[in-house]
Every structure is written in structure tokens, then in C-alpha cells.
Design a protein around this motif. Sequence first.
Motif, PDB file in Angstrom:
ATOM      1  N   ARG A   1       0.808  -1.223   0.000  1.00  0.00           N
ATOM      2  CA  ARG A   1       0.000   0.000   0.000  1.00  0.00           C
ATOM      3  C   ARG A   1       0.841   1.273   0.000  1.00  0.00           C
ATOM      4  NH1 ARG A   1      -4.143  -3.266   2.303  1.00  0.00           N
ATOM      5  NH2 ARG A   1      -2.864  -3.543   4.140  1.00  0.00           N
ATOM      6  N   GLY A   2       2.148   1.121   0.098  1.00  0.00           N
ATOM      7  CA  GLY A   2       2.986   2.304   0.034  1.00  0.00           C
ATOM      8  C   GLY A   2       4.435   1.894  -0.143  1.00  0.00           C
ATOM      9  N   GLY A   3       5.259   2.824  -0.604  1.00  0.00           N
ATOM     10  CA  GLY A   3       6.670   2.539  -0.798  1.00  0.00           C
ATOM     11  C   GLY A   3       6.909   1.815  -2.101  1.00  0.00           C
ATOM     12  N   ARG A   4       8.177   1.457  -2.332  1.00  0.00           N
ATOM     13  CA  ARG A   4       8.463   0.765  -3.579  1.00  0.00           C
ATOM     14  C   ARG A   4       9.600  -0.218  -3.412  1.00  0.00           C
ATOM     15  NH1 ARG A   4      11.551   4.694  -7.635  1.00  0.00           N
ATOM     16  NH2 ARG A   4      13.238   5.313  -6.245  1.00  0.00           N
ATOM     17  N   VAL A   5       9.676  -1.127  -4.380  1.00  0.00           N
ATOM     18  CA  VAL A   5      10.702  -2.158  -4.373  1.00  0.00           C
ATOM     19  C   VAL A   5      11.474  -2.024  -5.678  1.00  0.00           C
ATOM     20  CG1 VAL A   5      11.168  -4.618  -4.191  1.00  0.00           C
ATOM     21  CG2 VAL A   5       9.130  -3.671  -3.101  1.00  0.00           C
ATOM     22  N   LEU A   6      12.809  -1.957  -5.573  1.00  0.00           N
ATOM     23  CA  LEU A   6      13.647  -1.846  -6.770  1.00  0.00           C
ATOM     24  C   LEU A   6      14.513  -3.090  -6.879  1.00  0.00           C
ATOM     25  CD1 LEU A   6      14.935   1.828  -6.423  1.00  0.00           C
ATOM     26  CD2 LEU A   6      12.957   1.021  -7.711  1.00  0.00           C
ATOM     27  N   PHE A   7      14.649  -3.609  -8.089  1.00  0.00           N
ATOM     28  CA  PHE A   7      15.555  -4.725  -8.339  1.00  0.00           C
ATOM     29  C   PHE A   7      16.505  -4.302  -9.441  1.00  0.00           C
ATOM     30  CE2 PHE A   7      16.642  -8.901 -10.250  1.00  0.00           C
ATOM     31  CZ  PHE A   7      17.202  -9.490  -9.130  1.00  0.00           C
ATOM     32  N   GLU A   8      17.784  -4.286  -9.148  1.00  0.00           N
ATOM     33  CA  GLU A   8      18.806  -3.791 -10.076  1.00  0.00           C
ATOM     34  C   GLU A   8      18.441  -2.401 -10.595  1.00  0.00           C
ATOM     35  OE1 GLU A   8      18.882  -7.170 -12.789  1.00  0.00           O
ATOM     36  OE2 GLU A   8      20.860  -7.654 -11.970  1.00  0.00           O
ATOM     37  N   GLY A   9      17.892  -1.583  -9.702  1.00  0.00           N
ATOM     38  CA  GLY A   9      17.579  -0.209 -10.050  1.00  0.00           C
ATOM     39  C   GLY A   9      16.249  -0.011 -10.748  1.00  0.00           C
ATOM     40  N   GLN A  10      15.556  -1.106 -11.096  1.00  0.00           N
ATOM     41  CA  GLN A  10      14.263  -0.955 -11.768  1.00  0.00           C
ATOM     42  C   GLN A  10      13.134  -1.276 -10.808  1.00  0.00           C
ATOM     43  OE1 GLN A  10      15.023  -3.568 -15.173  1.00  0.00           O
ATOM     44  NE2 GLN A  10      14.683  -1.777 -16.464  1.00  0.00           N
ATOM     45  N   GLU A  11      12.062  -0.496 -10.902  1.00  0.00           N
ATOM     46  CA  GLU A  11      10.949  -0.711  -9.981  1.00  0.00           C
ATOM     47  C   GLU A  11      10.233  -2.020 -10.309  1.00  0.00           C
ATOM     48  OE1 GLU A  11       8.640   2.570  -8.936  1.00  0.00           O
ATOM     49  OE2 GLU A  11       7.325   1.356  -7.684  1.00  0.00           O
ATOM     50  N   ILE A  12      10.009  -2.841  -9.299  1.00  0.00           N
ATOM     51  CA  ILE A  12       9.297  -4.110  -9.499  1.00  0.00           C
ATOM     52  C   ILE A  12       8.090  -4.223  -8.576  1.00  0.00           C
ATOM     53  CG2 ILE A  12      11.311  -5.408 -10.312  1.00  0.00           C
ATOM     54  CD1 ILE A  12      11.369  -6.586  -7.381  1.00  0.00           C
ATOM     55  N   THR A  13       7.696  -3.123  -7.942  1.00  0.00           N
ATOM     56  CA  THR A  13       6.571  -3.162  -7.011  1.00  0.00           C
ATOM     57  C   THR A  13       5.327  -3.704  -7.706  1.00  0.00           C
ATOM     58  OG1 THR A  13       7.498  -1.042  -6.345  1.00  0.00           O
ATOM     59  CG2 THR A  13       5.555  -1.779  -5.170  1.00  0.00           C
ATOM     60  N   ARG A  14       4.651  -4.638  -7.068  1.00  0.00           N
ATOM     61  CA  ARG A  14       3.369  -5.190  -7.509  1.00  0.00           C
ATOM     62  C   ARG A  14       3.445  -5.951  -8.838  1.00  0.00           C
ATOM     63  NH1 ARG A  14       2.118   0.007  -5.980  1.00  0.00           N
ATOM     64  NH2 ARG A  14       1.075   0.218  -3.971  1.00  0.00           N
ATOM     65  N   LEU A  15       4.614  -6.314  -9.287  1.00  0.00           N
ATOM     66  CA  LEU A  15       4.682  -7.120 -10.507  1.00  0.00           C
ATOM     67  C   LEU A  15       4.284  -8.569 -10.183  1.00  0.00           C
ATOM     68  CD1 LEU A  15       7.906  -5.875 -12.341  1.00  0.00           C
ATOM     69  CD2 LEU A  15       5.518  -5.336 -12.806  1.00  0.00           C
ATOM     70  N   PRO A  16       3.672  -9.281 -11.151  1.00  0.00           N
ATOM     71  CA  PRO A  16       3.267 -10.660 -10.878  1.00  0.00           C
ATOM     72  C   PRO A  16       4.473 -11.571 -10.668  1.00  0.00           C
ATOM     73  CG  PRO A  16       2.867 -10.093 -13.177  1.00  0.00           C
ATOM     74  CD  PRO A  16       3.253  -8.829 -12.478  1.00  0.00           C
ATOM     75  N   ALA A  17       4.216 -12.679  -9.958  1.00  0.00           N
ATOM     76  CA  ALA A  17       5.294 -13.570  -9.523  1.00  0.00           C
ATOM     77  C   ALA A  17       6.129 -14.082 -10.695  1.00  0.00           C
ATOM     78  CB  ALA A  17       4.705 -14.740  -8.742  1.00  0.00           C
ATOM     79  N   ASP A  18       5.473 -14.472 -11.802  1.00  0.00           N
ATOM     80  CA  ASP A  18       6.286 -15.067 -12.873  1.00  0.00           C
ATOM     81  C   ASP A  18       7.207 -14.033 -13.514  1.00  0.00           C
ATOM     82  OD1 ASP A  18       4.004 -13.916 -13.837  1.00  0.00           O
ATOM     83  OD2 ASP A  18       3.748 -15.309 -15.499  1.00  0.00           O
ATOM     84  N   THR A  19       6.799 -12.750 -13.503  1.00  0.00           N
ATOM     85  CA  THR A  19       7.694 -11.708 -14.011  1.00  0.00           C
ATOM     86  C   THR A  19       8.935 -11.593 -13.129  1.00  0.00           C
ATOM     87  OG1 THR A  19       5.684 -10.550 -14.647  1.00  0.00           O
ATOM     88  CG2 THR A  19       7.735  -9.320 -14.820  1.00  0.00           C
ATOM     89  N   LEU A  20       8.708 -11.637 -11.810  1.00  0.00           N
ATOM     90  CA  LEU A  20       9.831 -11.543 -10.886  1.00  0.00           C
ATOM     91  C   LEU A  20      10.794 -12.714 -11.084  1.00  0.00           C
ATOM     92  CD1 LEU A  20       8.062 -10.401  -7.594  1.00  0.00           C
ATOM     93  CD2 LEU A  20       9.026  -9.026  -9.420  1.00  0.00           C
ATOM     94  N   CYS A  21      10.223 -13.915 -11.257  1.00  0.00           N
ATOM     95  CA  CYS A  21      11.070 -15.079 -11.517  1.00  0.00           C
ATOM     96  C   CYS A  21      11.888 -14.856 -12.770  1.00  0.00           C
ATOM     97  CB  CYS A  21      10.220 -16.341 -11.680  1.00  0.00           C
ATOM     98  SG  CYS A  21       9.403 -16.863 -10.168  1.00  0.00           S
TER      99      CYS A  21
END
Lengths: 319, 297, 234
Positions: free
Chosen positions: C56-76
Amino acid sequence: MTLLGFSSYLIALGTMSGIYALLCLGLNLQWGFAGLFNAGIAAFFAIGAYVAAILASADSAVHLGGFGLPVALAWPVAMAAAGALAWVIGRICLTLQGDYLAMASIGIAEVLRIIIKNEEWLTGGTRGIAAIPRPFETLLPAPWNNLAFLGLIVVLVAIVYLAAERAWASPWGRSLRAIRDSDVAAAAIGKNVAQFRLEAFVLGAMVMALAGALSAHYFKFLGTTAIEPLMVTFLVWVMLIVGGSGNNRGAILGAMLIWLIWSATELLTNRLPAEWITRSSYIRVLLIGLLLQVVLQKFGKGLLPEKPPRLVGERRETR
Amino acid sequence: MAALSDFINLYLLPGLVVGCIYALGAIGISLLFGILRFAHFAHGDMMTLGAYLAIIFTASWGWSPYAALPVAVIGAAIVALGLDRAFYKPFRRAPGIVSVIASFGVMLMLRSAIQLIWGVDVKTYDIGIRFPMEFGLLKIAPRQVTIVLVTAALVVALHLFLTRTRLGKAMRAVSDDADLARVSGINVEQVIRWTWIIGAGLAAAGGVFIGIQTKVHPNMGWDLLLPLFAAAVLGGIGRPYGAVAGGLAIGLAQELATYRWFSDEPFVDPGYKPAVAFSVMVVMLIWRPTGLFKGRS
Amino acid sequence: MSLLSVENLVAGYGPVDILQGVNLTVEAGRIAVIVGPNGAGKSTAMKAIFGLAQVRGGRVLFEGQEITRLPADTLCGRGIAYVPQERNVFRSLSVRENLEMGAFLKPGNIARRIAEVLTLFPPLREKLAQAAGELSGGQRQMVAMGRALMLEPKLLMLDEPTAGLSPLYMDQIFDRIIAVNKSGVGVLLVEQNAKQALAIAHTGYVLATGRNRFTDTAANLLANREVAESFLGG
């Protein structure tokens, strides 16, 4: 259409809506209150219809009875018979959940339909039971007798509705909802889950049987076509979902609305060319199926969604 | 000897054939339950659809129903994918019971569409009269052999698919634990699509077999529903191999129950055949809801 | 640039916020561990990163790119593998099939990768044909980690991998985590066994009631008396 014709159409519309309203209220007791997925409404409707018809119709050579008993006796017996059947079924099947109960109940209704079809000595088989008396038909001239029968149905719907509303707000209804939403949690706080479920199932079945009895006496003839699952089980489900399960007013609204659509489209399709008339009823079923999908997706809780009741004790406490 | 040959030719063999047809339908119900977690009440009507799709080719172009079968299978699979997209996909995250209600709607729509397009009359594939082959006591119609052999081939193909292919294993994985499958990177939607393709395709094949064996009518899907569920429950719902065994058992039980076991009268009146399936189902649901074989929890 | 950075994450289930603004980072090739008392939101943090709790707030970055709320298979697909705490193997599938399922998104070279996983977890070698549900808890954890490694991830997220294991297996699993990390995989670990986890980690995060309480190198946290008394059981 003449005024008389139109008014008798309205009476017929109201009568059928009332019968379906009872079926919906019965289903709401089972599904809306208790979360019991009964896909065999036709079974209890059929028990009500056949018991009432056999008891109340005049002596006949083609089926058991009739015993020529007054409806005031036949209908309660019909309801009691359905209640007893529901009690037996409930004792066996109510431990089943969701999909499994749906499968079992659909199977019970089908087996009952097969019995009714095959046991001619009992039910007249496909030839059915004829000359079932309709209340008021000899007391009053047409159309007043039909109007009086409609009045009776309205009174019965009102009684069942008021009772169901009271039940919804009562501790009994509250316990049922608790069980419906989480039977584990309800059992943990000491609710007798099986007993509550059984009560809701039996009461719902008795209301369905009343609808069956009314229907038999309304049509004056009862055959296997009257207990087809399409018209008695699935149409009722569509009505309750559209109206709003868990809401008694929604159940009545759904019944009236869907029956209005069903019978009004019949008026329209009867004006189609002859080769289309036979097919028109399939178009209606197709549209009803589509309507169910649209309501499920767009108004998941129905037109009148479930509301938590005002507590029964509330007024007393504030006084 | 005449009694034994009667028993085999009039009860055992037809039971086996009916059992194969039930198995083809029950596999789909079981697979779909495993993957999507709901009982698909429109599955009998998928079989009807397959039977009628074949009629297009047998009636208009005089195809053999065996030639029409693959086309009917593909057609039913395409229809199933469309139905899933329109009526089941919106409820993926909802409780399974909502999908059951949606499947009531699909059932009404499929049946009425079939009645609308093809009418309500009983239809048959024109396959001509072929004389049964006689092997001593046995009197086997060629179509019975075909139905049993093709069913066996389809079941073997399904087994190879589920155990040897990446997608088949993923299907078992999703059936095992859909959440874990999702976080492992398995494309669950792709798996669901293939479940529909296989479930509807096998159902369509079963439907065509009904047409080859007897006749086709729009309500046959409804009549099939009870034995199909009984077969799936008997085999342990969610387990495709169990569904095959369950289908055969229900088919045989229905036919054998009408044999003159204890007197000159049929043990069970043929009019009560569906009640046999139902009784088996209820006993199983109460006694062992996970199926005869070690079922899923 | 960090491998993973979580900024001010607010997340929970239904109407309840469990995380109230949590920050953490995992550097490439390092081990970061989240410790803290029960209900601190340790697992929720991991689930929120993987889209299993509502963010509901904030963000998650992976290798500098935002991945907040992305579906599981995309993250994999991006290279994040996640091993849940419970129900982390496909019970009716064989061990080999479990490993193959880990490679669903990357179907090439499966045999080589299975060989690598078996080098890392030798006990699985003779269990390959056995159903994963029949294995012991420790072996199941190995299957689950192996399945995650089949993705050849850059970041491995492990939710309480030693929960419910005997001390012997616990040591084995920690040992294997070090080995995985030595091969260059960044690890984010949620652990109840805080002391042991900090002992193998580079960075540590102590969460309490959904917020960061202490953030430091693992060695400093182990040496910190306040942390030791309040969170590491004295």
C-alpha cells in the motif's frame, strides 16, 4: 388484448412470481443464510407437489389415491413430507461442502425424478395427475377465483418473508451466518454446526414444498415436465443470484424480475414467424444464462446485496 | 452357454463401452477440479457439443464420424477456451462456488445454443449397418472395438503428456499447489488453457462416441452429468487416472446392475440406471470423499 | 546500485497494515538477514516483495528498476527466486520433477542445472525418483531450495528455511546457504534462529512491530548488547 385478457395475464404473472418467490425464499434460507449449496431444489418442489396432489385430488385409477382431502390438510402434510426427506438427506449429506453437496443434491433430485417417471402406480408416471382442485374455483366465478388464489399466495409469501426476516435478525440467523462464513470458528465458539445446518436445510425444503403444492393446485395438472431441473432448480438459482442472496427482499425481487422477463419475452417471441416460435424458448434460456453471467460479473452480490440485520435486542436496550 | 454369451455381449461389453465414454468425460471434470478447484457442471454439455460438432461434417459432407472426431475435438477445445475467457476467468480469485454458479449459466447457454442451432430432435450419424464380428461366444461390433481402442490410446497419450512433457508436469504441479506453482514461475494461465483444451477435447471425443454407439440429443449432457460426477468422485476428484477407473467402474456397474442376477427379472430396472451411478457417488462421498484410491486431501 | 532495495514499504493483508514503512537492501552476492520477534512482519516483508501481500505504500527496486506489484512469474523471469516457509515442494511430484518445475521459465540446459543442484545437495541424488512429499523436512527444504536455484536467480529469498528442523539439518541448511552465496547469488533470509543467521550474513535487519529497529552489519548486530538482550535471547 382485451382488458379482461390483460388482467388475467397479470393475475397469472403474479401467481407464478409468488410461487417462484417462495422457492427463492426457501433457497435463501439454505444458501443465503447457511451457505448450503442445494442444486436439487426440484426434489423438494416435487415432493410438495406430488404429496399435495395425491392427497387432495379425487380418487383416480391411474395413480395412488387421490384421497380428496382438503388443501388445508394436504399442504401441511406435503410440507412435512418434504421436511422429513430433507432431514434424512441432511443427516447424510450436510457434512459435505460446496461442490460436493451440489453434486449430491443434484443426484437426489434426478433419482426422485426417475422414480416419479417410472412408478406409474404412485404418480401416474408421464401421464401425470389430472383434475387437481384449485382453491376458490367453485366458490367464486372467474376471474375472481383466480384473484383470490393469487391473494392466498401473496399472503403466504408475506408470512414466509416476515418469518424469514425475523429469523435473519434472530440469534439463530446470526449463528447460521457465522457458520456459513467460517464453520471452524463457529464450532470453536461452541455452535452445534450440524444441527444449525440441518434446521436451515429442512426449513428451506419445507418452503420449497409449499411452492410445489401451490404450483400443482394452480396448474390443476402435475406431470414430470413440471419438475424439470431447468425450470425448478436453475431458474430459481438465477433468480436468487440476480436478486441478491442473503437478502429476503432480494429473493422476492429476483423471482418477480426474472419471471417477468421470462414471461414477457414469451409474449414477444410468440409474434415471431411460426418456425421461430418453437425455438424461441431456447433463445430465452440462452438469454437467462447470459443474464446470470452478467449479474455474477458486474453485480456479484445481486441487485439487493446482503445487509447485516439490525439486532433484535437493539431497540429494547435503548429504551 | 447362451446365458454366458448373453451376459458378455449384452451387459459386459456395452458396460465397457459406456465406461470408456464416461471415463473420457470424467477425466476433464477431474483435471479441471484439480487445477481450477471447482466442479464443472457444464461438462456434460461439452460432450453434447462435441457430438453435434461432428454432425456438421457427417450430415453436410457425408464424413465418417471417425473422420469428424478430430475436428469436433478441436472445435470443442476452441469453444471451451472462449467460454473460459468470458465466463470463468473473471472468477479465478473468487471462491470456487462462484465458478460453479457460472457453470450453471454456461450449462444453460450451451444447451440452449445447441437446441437453437440443431433443433431438439434425436439425431444419428449415418454409419450404415456393420455386422458384428463373432469370436466363439463373443459378438463384438466393430464400433465397440474402435471406441475401446481409441479411448485406451487417448488415456495413454494423456499419461505420456502428464509424465513426460514440461506442460503436463506443470499441470500436475498446479494441481498439487497452485500458489507454489505461481511463485515458482510456472505460467498458471497457460496451464489452465491446456487443461481446458484437454478436458473439452476428451469430452468431445466421448460425445462423438455416444453418437457412434447410439444417438445424439441436446439433453444428453444433463443425463451424463450424474455418471460423470460419480466416476470422478469414485476415482478421487482431481486425479485423472482415478477418473478413468471410475468411469469404467460406473459404466460397468450401470449395465451389470440390469442383469438378471437373481431371477428372470433384471436386478435393477433399466429405467433406474442413473440411480446406480448416484448411489455409488453418495456412498463414496460419505464413506471416502477422496476416492477409492489414495486421494488428495 | 543495490541488487534489491525496499524503500518505505507499507504492506499487509486485507485491511490490516503489518509493515509500516520498512527499508532494506541486499547487495549483489551478499547475504542479508531479517530477524525479529514473532509478528514483527518478517515474512510479510518477503511476501510483499513477491507480490503475495498487498503493497500500500513505498516501492521495491531490483537492479535499479521498480518491481513493485509485478506478478510472480515476471519476478522469476527477472532473476528472483522465492522459497516459502510452508508447503514449498510439490508433494506428489518426484524430486526430479520438482527441480524441472523450477526451470519452467528457462527450459534450456536442464540436465546441467540439475547436476549443479545435486552437487550442492548430494542427499537428493538418490531421491530423484521419489515423491517430494515422502521426504523428511530437511530434505524437502533442500528440494525447495534446489527448485528455486534451477532458475539461476540473482537473488534467492528464503522464508525461515530452518523452521522445524533438527539442529543437524539446521547446520546443513545454513552451510548450503553459504555455498549458494559463494556461487555469486544474493540471499535474503528471514530467520527465527537469529544468532546463527546473523553469523552467516553480511547485513542484518531487526524488525519489530512492522518497523526497522536496528540496521547494521551482521557482526555489529551480534556484538550489540541491546540487540542481543531484546532480540537474540540474551
